[in-house]
Design a protein around this motif. Sequence first.
Motif, PDB file in Angstrom:
ATOM      1  N   SER A 126      22.633 -63.448  85.773  1.00 38.08           N
ATOM      2  CA  SER A 126      23.180 -62.481  86.640  1.00 38.08           C
ATOM      3  C   SER A 126      24.619 -61.865  86.052  1.00 38.08           C
ATOM      4  O   SER A 126      25.290 -62.959  85.552  1.00 38.08           O
ATOM      5  CB  SER A 126      23.391 -63.045  88.103  1.00 38.08           C
ATOM      6  OG  SER A 126      22.438 -63.396  88.692  1.00 38.08           O
TER       7      SER A 126
ATOM      8  N   THR B 198      18.434 -53.986  87.009  1.00 36.85           N
ATOM      9  CA  THR B 198      18.142 -55.051  87.547  1.00 36.85           C
ATOM     10  C   THR B 198      16.532 -55.101  87.616  1.00 36.85           C
ATOM     11  O   THR B 198      15.865 -53.993  88.050  1.00 36.85           O
ATOM     12  CB  THR B 198      18.475 -55.331  89.109  1.00 36.85           C
ATOM     13  OG1 THR B 198      19.993 -55.240  88.713  1.00 36.85           O
ATOM     14  CG2 THR B 198      18.001 -56.558  89.945  1.00 36.85           C
TER      15      THR B 198
ATOM     16  N   THR C 178      19.730 -59.601  86.614  1.00 36.06           N
ATOM     17  CA  THR C 178      20.417 -58.977  88.073  1.00 36.06           C
ATOM     18  C   THR C 178      21.834 -58.562  87.588  1.00 36.06           C
ATOM     19  O   THR C 178      22.556 -59.364  87.047  1.00 36.06           O
ATOM     20  CB  THR C 178      20.510 -60.197  88.945  1.00 36.06           C
ATOM     21  OG1 THR C 178      18.915 -60.725  89.285  1.00 36.06           O
ATOM     22  CG2 THR C 178      20.940 -59.507  90.278  1.00 36.06           C
TER      23      THR C 178
ATOM     24  N   SER D 125      24.905 -56.555  89.195  1.00 34.24           N
ATOM     25  CA  SER D 125      25.778 -56.308  90.470  1.00 34.24           C
ATOM     26  C   SER D 125      26.971 -55.638  90.316  1.00 34.24           C
ATOM     27  O   SER D 125      27.576 -55.787  89.261  1.00 34.24           O
ATOM     28  CB  SER D 125      25.735 -57.725  91.404  1.00 34.24           C
ATOM     29  OG  SER D 125      26.575 -58.593  90.490  1.00 34.24           O
TER      30      SER D 125
END
Length: 121
Positions: free
Chosen positions: A10, A86, A119, A121
């Motif tokens: 992430s 992602t 991932t 973000s």
Amino acid sequence: VQLVESGGGSVQAGGALKLSCTVSGYTYCMGWFRQAPGKEREGVATIDTDGSTSYVDSVKGRSTISQDNANNTLYLQMNSLKPEDTALYYCAARGIPTNRGTCRPTQAFFYWGQGTQVTVS
């Protein structure tokens, strides 16, 4: 042929990740693919035995596929990551020879890894 991916994780948008795929067996044309939830699998990048590469437009200039034959490892360096990157990323190999210039995601890839999650973000 056995393929094992690693290096996912992430990260925040703008960050970078380097995916690795350890390889055993004769692989010939190799590639990275990804599949986001609810979307079809997409070819990200390919590399042939002569070092020639191809990239999907959405990652051109941000990603680099490479291979270390001495260590039997395929890499995908991804920079300037975006939320739309992602996905579950898969390493794949054709396992049979490919005519020069035709190592592309549209080819049939017969061997696949288990995937590594990225991932953003």
